[in-house]
Scaffold this motif. Structure first.
Motif, PDB file in Angstrom:
ATOM      1  N   ASP A 121       0.959  -1.200   0.047  1.00 45.80           N
ATOM      2  CA  ASP A 121      -0.007  -0.025   0.040  1.00 45.80           C
ATOM      3  C   ASP A 121       0.786   1.457  -0.087  1.00 45.80           C
ATOM      4  OD1 ASP A 121      -2.265  -1.648  -0.007  1.00 45.80           O
ATOM      5  OD2 ASP A 121      -2.370  -1.510   2.087  1.00 45.80           O
ATOM      6  N   ALA A 122       1.931   1.238   0.593  1.00 46.45           N
ATOM      7  CA  ALA A 122       2.789   2.333   0.774  1.00 46.45           C
ATOM      8  C   ALA A 122       3.438   2.860  -0.639  1.00 46.45           C
ATOM      9  CB  ALA A 122       3.909   1.878   1.775  1.00 46.45           C
ATOM     10  N   LEU A 123       3.800   1.681  -1.403  1.00 45.47           N
ATOM     11  CA  LEU A 123       4.550   1.931  -2.601  1.00 45.47           C
ATOM     12  C   LEU A 123       3.426   2.212  -3.867  1.00 45.47           C
ATOM     13  CD1 LEU A 123       7.472  -0.459  -2.698  1.00 45.47           C
ATOM     14  CD2 LEU A 123       7.522   2.052  -2.642  1.00 45.47           C
ATOM     15  N   ALA A 124       2.273   1.709  -3.573  1.00 50.04           N
ATOM     16  CA  ALA A 124       1.012   1.799  -4.514  1.00 50.04           C
ATOM     17  C   ALA A 124       1.538   1.437  -5.852  1.00 50.04           C
ATOM     18  CB  ALA A 124       0.506   3.125  -4.081  1.00 50.04           C
ATOM     19  N   ILE A 125       2.105   0.431  -6.178  1.00 47.60           N
ATOM     20  CA  ILE A 125       2.332   0.302  -7.676  1.00 47.60           C
ATOM     21  C   ILE A 125       1.294  -0.625  -8.151  1.00 47.60           C
ATOM     22  CG2 ILE A 125       4.063  -0.547  -9.244  1.00 47.60           C
ATOM     23  CD1 ILE A 125       6.246   0.332  -7.368  1.00 47.60           C
ATOM     24  N   SER A 126       0.492  -0.251  -8.930  1.00 39.19           N
ATOM     25  CA  SER A 126      -0.568  -1.023  -9.346  1.00 39.19           C
ATOM     26  C   SER A 126       0.039  -2.314 -10.054  1.00 39.19           C
ATOM     27  CB  SER A 126      -1.342  -0.227 -10.334  1.00 39.19           C
ATOM     28  OG  SER A 126      -2.451  -1.093 -10.902  1.00 39.19           O
ATOM     29  N   GLY A 127      -0.506  -3.707  -9.615  1.00 39.64           N
ATOM     30  CA  GLY A 127      -0.475  -4.888 -10.106  1.00 39.64           C
ATOM     31  C   GLY A 127       0.892  -5.655  -9.342  1.00 39.64           C
ATOM     32  N   LEU A 128       1.261  -4.900  -8.337  1.00 38.11           N
ATOM     33  CA  LEU A 128       2.287  -5.563  -7.714  1.00 38.11           C
ATOM     34  C   LEU A 128       2.104  -5.525  -6.290  1.00 38.11           C
ATOM     35  CD1 LEU A 128       5.736  -3.771  -9.090  1.00 38.11           C
ATOM     36  CD2 LEU A 128       4.826  -6.332  -9.703  1.00 38.11           C
ATOM     37  N   SER A 129       2.571  -6.778  -5.770  1.00 39.23           N
ATOM     38  CA  SER A 129       2.318  -6.670  -4.259  1.00 39.23           C
ATOM     39  C   SER A 129       3.806  -7.041  -3.677  1.00 39.23           C
ATOM     40  CB  SER A 129       1.487  -8.074  -4.040  1.00 39.23           C
ATOM     41  OG  SER A 129       1.885  -9.231  -4.361  1.00 39.23           O
ATOM     42  N   PHE A 130       4.107  -6.346  -2.409  1.00 41.11           N
ATOM     43  CA  PHE A 130       5.312  -6.528  -1.820  1.00 41.11           C
ATOM     44  C   PHE A 130       5.038  -7.368  -0.544  1.00 41.11           C
ATOM     45  CE2 PHE A 130       5.744  -3.028  -4.738  1.00 41.11           C
ATOM     46  CZ  PHE A 130       7.123  -3.151  -5.116  1.00 41.11           C
ATOM     47  N   ASN A 131       5.858  -8.327  -0.299  1.00 41.17           N
ATOM     48  CA  ASN A 131       5.319  -9.597   0.576  1.00 41.17           C
ATOM     49  C   ASN A 131       6.575  -9.726   1.696  1.00 41.17           C
ATOM     50  OD1 ASN A 131       2.943 -10.103  -0.368  1.00 41.17           O
ATOM     51  ND2 ASN A 131       3.576 -11.532  -1.671  1.00 41.17           N
ATOM     52  N   TYR A 132       6.593  -9.166   2.886  1.00 38.33           N
ATOM     53  CA  TYR A 132       7.771  -9.159   3.571  1.00 38.33           C
ATOM     54  C   TYR A 132       8.035 -10.652   3.981  1.00 38.33           C
ATOM     55  CZ  TYR A 132      10.246  -9.112   8.024  1.00 38.33           C
ATOM     56  OH  TYR A 132      11.239  -9.088   9.084  1.00 38.33           O
ATOM     57  N   LYS A 133       9.228 -10.933   3.874  1.00 37.73           N
ATOM     58  CA  LYS A 133       9.963 -12.416   3.763  1.00 37.73           C
ATOM     59  C   LYS A 133      10.512 -12.622   5.227  1.00 37.73           C
ATOM     60  CE  LYS A 133      12.410 -15.989   1.395  1.00 37.73           C
ATOM     61  NZ  LYS A 133      13.082 -16.368   0.166  1.00 37.73           N
ATOM     62  N   ILE A 176      12.217   3.212  -8.544  1.00 34.99           N
ATOM     63  CA  ILE A 176      12.117   3.707  -7.099  1.00 34.99           C
ATOM     64  C   ILE A 176      13.013   4.774  -7.300  1.00 34.99           C
ATOM     65  CG2 ILE A 176      12.802   3.454  -4.838  1.00 34.99           C
ATOM     66  CD1 ILE A 176      10.127   1.643  -5.665  1.00 34.99           C
ATOM     67  N   PRO A 177      14.356   5.096  -7.732  1.00 34.22           N
ATOM     68  CA  PRO A 177      15.026   6.330  -7.616  1.00 34.22           C
ATOM     69  C   PRO A 177      14.123   7.543  -7.866  1.00 34.22           C
ATOM     70  CG  PRO A 177      16.177   4.606  -8.404  1.00 34.22           C
ATOM     71  CD  PRO A 177      14.908   4.086  -8.353  1.00 34.22           C
ATOM     72  N   SER A 178      13.310   7.356  -9.055  1.00 34.20           N
ATOM     73  CA  SER A 178      12.518   8.691  -9.669  1.00 34.20           C
ATOM     74  C   SER A 178      11.649   9.072  -8.740  1.00 34.20           C
ATOM     75  CB  SER A 178      12.002   8.292 -11.021  1.00 34.20           C
ATOM     76  OG  SER A 178      10.897   7.508 -10.937  1.00 34.20           O
ATOM     77  N   SER A 179      11.065   8.525  -7.643  1.00 34.35           N
ATOM     78  CA  SER A 179      10.075   8.666  -6.683  1.00 34.35           C
ATOM     79  C   SER A 179      10.535   9.410  -5.481  1.00 34.35           C
ATOM     80  CB  SER A 179       9.427   7.264  -6.336  1.00 34.35           C
ATOM     81  OG  SER A 179      10.053   6.580  -5.518  1.00 34.35           O
ATOM     82  N   GLY A 180      11.857   9.362  -5.177  1.00 33.58           N
ATOM     83  CA  GLY A 180      12.398  10.292  -4.145  1.00 33.58           C
ATOM     84  C   GLY A 180      12.371   9.504  -2.843  1.00 33.58           C
ATOM     85  N   ILE A 181      12.031   8.069  -3.071  1.00 39.67           N
ATOM     86  CA  ILE A 181      11.627   7.382  -1.508  1.00 39.67           C
ATOM     87  C   ILE A 181      13.002   6.956  -0.842  1.00 39.67           C
ATOM     88  CG2 ILE A 181      10.648   5.193  -0.769  1.00 39.67           C
ATOM     89  CD1 ILE A 181       8.665   5.406  -2.941  1.00 39.67           C
ATOM     90  N   VAL A 182      13.065   7.049   0.417  1.00 36.16           N
ATOM     91  CA  VAL A 182      14.281   6.770   1.361  1.00 36.16           C
ATOM     92  C   VAL A 182      13.702   5.725   2.317  1.00 36.16           C
ATOM     93  CG1 VAL A 182      15.842   7.627   3.078  1.00 36.16           C
ATOM     94  CG2 VAL A 182      15.297   8.934   0.973  1.00 36.16           C
ATOM     95  N   PHE A 183      14.342   4.683   2.720  1.00 35.06           N
ATOM     96  CA  PHE A 183      13.667   3.757   3.510  1.00 35.06           C
ATOM     97  C   PHE A 183      14.762   3.843   4.877  1.00 35.06           C
ATOM     98  CE2 PHE A 183      12.725   1.592  -0.288  1.00 35.06           C
ATOM     99  CZ  PHE A 183      11.183   1.573  -0.014  1.00 35.06           C
ATOM    100  N   LYS A 184      14.035   3.710   6.085  1.00 35.71           N
ATOM    101  CA  LYS A 184      14.648   4.151   7.113  1.00 35.71           C
ATOM    102  C   LYS A 184      14.521   2.709   8.213  1.00 35.71           C
ATOM    103  CE  LYS A 184      15.210   9.088   7.474  1.00 35.71           C
ATOM    104  NZ  LYS A 184      14.882  10.157   8.236  1.00 35.71           N
TER     105      LYS A 184
END
Length: 250
Positions: A121-133, A176-184
Motif C-alpha cells: 500500500d505504501a508503494l502503491a504500484i498497481s499490479g505488484l504486491s510486496f510481501n515481507y519475507k 524507485i529512484p525517480s520517486s525520491g523514496i528513502v527507507f529507514k
C-alpha cells in the motif's frame, strides 16, 4: 718762572671754557627707560667675571600676557567641553524586544501522527504486491553466489527481504529512484537509512521490470553495530517520501 705759571693758568682757563657747555634734558618714556636698563645690564654683565654673558628679558609685553591667559583658560575648559560632548553624543542603549521572537521559537507545532501501511500500500504500484519475507543479520551479503559486498569495519548488515509478485498478465516497470523514496530502519536503540548499493535486487535503488506472472526477490540493506542487532524483534521500518513518513508493517 712767572711766565710759565701764567701760561699754565691761561691754558687751564682755555680748556675749562672748551669743556663747558649747555646740556639739554630729555624726558624718557617707560619703554625707553626699560630699553636703556636692559642695555646697561647687558653691558655690565658682559664685563662681569661672576656672571655668564647675556641678559634675560624680565618684562613681557601685554600681548604676550594676554595670550598666556587665553591658553590657560583653554586648557582648563577642555575637560568640561569633552564631558559635555560625551554626554550629548552618548546614545541610549537600545533594548530589543525579543519577547515575540522567543515566543515564536518556543511554540512548536504538534506533530502529525505517522501513518502505518503495508509495503504494497505504501508503494502503491498497481499490479505488484510486496510481501515481507524476513530480516536477518549478515557480516556480508552475496547476490546469486557470485557477487559479495561487505559493510564498513565494525558494522554488520541488517538484510530485510521482500518477495515482489506480479500477478498480472503484463510486465510492470518499477523506478524507485525517480520517486525520491528513502527507507529507514531502527533497531536496538539505533537508526539508519538504507545503503544505496549497485546490487540489481536492491529495492532502495531498484529500476527495472517485473515480468508478468513472476516473483522477484528484492532486499534492503542497513548497517548497524552487531550489538544493536542482538534482538530484531524491536525492528521498525519506515518509508520517507518528501514530507510524508509512513511506518511499514512487517
Amino acid at each position: 718762572m712767572k711766565k710759565k705759571k701764567l701760561i699754565i693758568c691761561t691754558l687751564g682757563l682755555v680748556f675749562s671754557f672748551l669743556f663747558t657747555g649747555c646740556a639739554e634734558v630729555y624726558d624718557l618714556s617707560a619703554e625707553d627707560e626699560d630699553t636703556i636698563a636692559v642695555y646697561c645690564a647687558k653691558t655690565v654683565s658682559k664685563f662681569s667675571t661672576s656672571k655668564k654673558q647675556g641678559y634675560v628679558n624680565l618684562v613681557s609685553s601685554s600681548s604676550d600676557e594676554d595670550e598666556l591667559e587665553e591658553e590657560e583658560e583653554t586648557v582648563e575648559e577642555l575637560p568640561e567641553e569633552t564631558e559635555e560632548t560625551t554626554e550629548e553624543t552618548k546614545e541610549p542603549e537600545e533594548t530589543e524586544d525579543t519577547s515575540e521572537e522567543e515566543t515564536q521559537e518556543t511554540v512548536e507545532e504538534p506533530e502529525e501522527p505517522t501513518a502505518s501501511a503495508s509495503m504494497t500500500d505504501a508503494l502503491a504500484i498497481s499490479g505488484l504486491s510486496f510481501n515481507y519475507k524476513n530480516s536477518v543479520e549478515m557480516s556480508y551479503y552475496s547476490m546469486g553466489g557470485y557477487y559479495d559486498i561487505t559493510p564498513q569495519s565494525g558494522n554488520d548488515f541488517l538484510v530485510v527481504t521482500y518477495d515482489v509478485v506480479n500477478s498480472t498478465d503484463s510486465d510492470i516497470v518499477v523506478d524507485i529512484p525517480s520517486s525520491g523514496i528513502v527507507f529507514k530502519a531502527s533497531v536496538g536503540g539505533a537508526a539508519n537509512t538504507a545503503d544505496n548499493t549497485i546490487l540489481l535486487n536492491d529495492l532502495s535503488v531498484f529500476s527495472g521490470t517485473v515480468e508478468a506472472g513472476t516473483t522477484e526477490e528484492l532486499v534492503l540493506l542497513f548497517q548497524f553495530k552487531p550489538e544493536n542487532l542482538s534482538d530484531l524483534s524491536s525492528l521498525k521500518l519506515q518509508m520517507v517520501q518528501g514530507d510524508t513518513t509512513t511506518n511499514i508493517e512487517l
